[in-house]
Design a protein around this motif. Structure first.
Motif, mmCIF file in Angstrom:
data_model
loop_
_atom_site.group_PDB
_atom_site.id
_atom_site.type_symbol
_atom_site.label_atom_id
_atom_site.label_comp_id
_atom_site.label_asym_id
_atom_site.label_seq_id
_atom_site.Cartn_x
_atom_site.Cartn_y
_atom_site.Cartn_z
ATOM 1 N N GLY A 32 -31.152 74.040 -47.464
ATOM 2 C CA GLY A 32 -31.488 75.234 -48.473
ATOM 3 C C GLY A 32 -32.582 75.137 -49.175
ATOM 4 O O GLY A 32 -33.402 76.062 -49.369
ATOM 5 N N CYS A 33 -32.974 74.230 -49.841
ATOM 6 C CA CYS A 33 -33.788 73.926 -50.764
ATOM 7 C C CYS A 33 -35.206 73.530 -50.070
ATOM 8 O O CYS A 33 -36.195 74.402 -50.462
ATOM 9 C CB CYS A 33 -33.584 72.507 -51.551
ATOM 10 N N LEU A 34 -35.112 72.850 -48.922
ATOM 11 C CA LEU A 34 -36.351 72.888 -48.339
ATOM 12 C C LEU A 34 -36.832 74.175 -47.693
ATOM 13 O O LEU A 34 -38.017 74.330 -47.371
ATOM 14 C CB LEU A 34 -36.215 71.707 -47.157
ATOM 15 N N ASP A 35 -36.017 74.952 -47.150
ATOM 16 C CA ASP A 35 -36.239 76.358 -46.649
ATOM 17 C C ASP A 35 -37.118 77.275 -47.621
ATOM 18 O O ASP A 35 -37.894 77.980 -47.152
ATOM 19 C CB ASP A 35 -35.086 77.159 -46.272
ATOM 20 N N ASP A 36 -36.968 76.946 -48.975
ATOM 21 C CA ASP A 36 -37.795 77.430 -49.800
ATOM 22 C C ASP A 36 -39.009 76.811 -50.251
ATOM 23 O O ASP A 36 -39.795 77.394 -51.091
ATOM 24 C CB ASP A 36 -37.029 77.820 -51.088
ATOM 25 N N SER A 37 -39.322 75.675 -49.665
ATOM 26 C CA SER A 37 -40.336 74.873 -49.965
ATOM 27 C C SER A 37 -41.771 75.408 -49.344
ATOM 28 O O SER A 37 -41.782 75.902 -48.322
ATOM 29 C CB SER A 37 -40.257 73.477 -49.848
ATOM 30 N N ASP A 38 -42.753 74.966 -49.939
ATOM 31 C CA ASP A 38 -44.148 75.147 -49.513
ATOM 32 C C ASP A 38 -44.857 74.171 -49.004
ATOM 33 O O ASP A 38 -45.694 74.173 -48.073
ATOM 34 C CB ASP A 38 -45.194 75.904 -50.752
ATOM 35 N N ASP A 39 -44.595 72.835 -49.405
ATOM 36 C CA ASP A 39 -45.392 71.733 -49.143
ATOM 37 C C ASP A 39 -44.396 70.624 -48.991
ATOM 38 O O ASP A 39 -43.520 70.618 -49.528
ATOM 39 C CB ASP A 39 -46.639 71.370 -49.803
ATOM 40 N N GLY A 40 -45.114 69.326 -48.673
ATOM 41 C CA GLY A 40 -44.356 68.060 -48.715
ATOM 42 C C GLY A 40 -43.826 67.599 -50.268
ATOM 43 O O GLY A 40 -42.976 67.092 -50.249
ATOM 44 N N VAL A 41 -44.532 68.094 -51.347
ATOM 45 C CA VAL A 41 -43.922 67.602 -52.519
ATOM 46 C C VAL A 41 -42.505 68.287 -53.014
ATOM 47 O O VAL A 41 -41.824 67.664 -53.496
ATOM 48 C CB VAL A 41 -44.784 68.395 -53.793
ATOM 49 N N ASP A 42 -42.420 69.418 -52.157
ATOM 50 C CA ASP A 42 -40.874 70.059 -52.361
ATOM 51 C C ASP A 42 -39.768 68.868 -51.622
ATOM 52 O O ASP A 42 -38.493 68.970 -51.909
ATOM 53 C CB ASP A 42 -40.950 71.425 -51.801
ATOM 54 N N TYR A 43 -39.971 68.312 -50.737
ATOM 55 C CA TYR A 43 -39.339 67.385 -50.198
ATOM 56 C C TYR A 43 -38.755 66.399 -50.963
ATOM 57 O O TYR A 43 -37.749 65.980 -51.127
ATOM 58 C CB TYR A 43 -39.847 66.642 -48.879
ATOM 59 N N GLU A 44 -39.622 65.727 -51.841
ATOM 60 C CA GLU A 44 -39.326 64.848 -52.829
ATOM 61 C C GLU A 44 -38.371 65.419 -53.892
ATOM 62 O O GLU A 44 -37.220 65.035 -54.328
ATOM 63 C CB GLU A 44 -40.439 64.034 -53.363
ATOM 64 N N TYR A 45 -38.782 66.482 -54.348
ATOM 65 C CA TYR A 45 -37.994 67.409 -55.334
ATOM 66 C C TYR A 45 -36.415 67.849 -54.779
ATOM 67 O O TYR A 45 -35.439 67.602 -55.436
ATOM 68 C CB TYR A 45 -38.804 68.844 -55.623
ATOM 69 N N CYS A 46 -36.533 68.282 -53.512
ATOM 70 C CA CYS A 46 -35.323 68.480 -52.967
ATOM 71 C C CYS A 46 -34.277 67.273 -52.857
ATOM 72 O O CYS A 46 -33.062 67.525 -53.248
ATOM 73 C CB CYS A 46 -35.281 69.042 -51.516
ATOM 74 N N GLY A 47 -35.017 66.194 -52.402
ATOM 75 C CA GLY A 47 -33.895 64.975 -52.390
ATOM 76 C C GLY A 47 -33.328 64.759 -53.922
ATOM 77 O O GLY A 47 -32.211 64.255 -54.035
#
Length: 89
Positions: A32-47
């Motif tokens: 769900g967090c990744l679905d709201d992301s725009d780029d690869g930086v959000d992958y680290e944030y979501c983890g």
């Protein structure tokens, strides 16, 4: 909408009633967090975000805070978000 789906999955998962988080409850939060992301930086944030929530809250605590509308003002939750934003920059 994605938050509602996550809450639904968490609520009907058998792991909800346990103290420990499990893959079945953590994965929907991460996705769900990744679905709201725009780029690869959000992958680290979501983890970081999912890790922080799993270490600081029980499943039922998160659900209760979300139901009451107090999750976004909870000091522990806000510190997790702040830490993860800092780490993902």
């Amino acid at each position: 909408m994605k938050i509602l789906i996550t809450v639904f999955v968490l609520f009907f998962s058998s792991a909800v009633f346990s103290i420990e988080w499990e893959f079945e409850t953590l994965n929907p939060v991460f996705e769900g967090c990744l679905d709201d992301s725009d780029d690869g930086v959000d992958y680290e944030y979501c983890g970081c975000y999912v890790n922080g929530i799993s270490k600081n809250f029980r499943v039922l605590e998160v659900l209760q805070l979300m139901d009451s509308g107090k999750l976004e003002t909870n000091e522990d939750f806000l510190s997790i978000v702040e830490e993860c934003v800092y780490k993902s920059e």
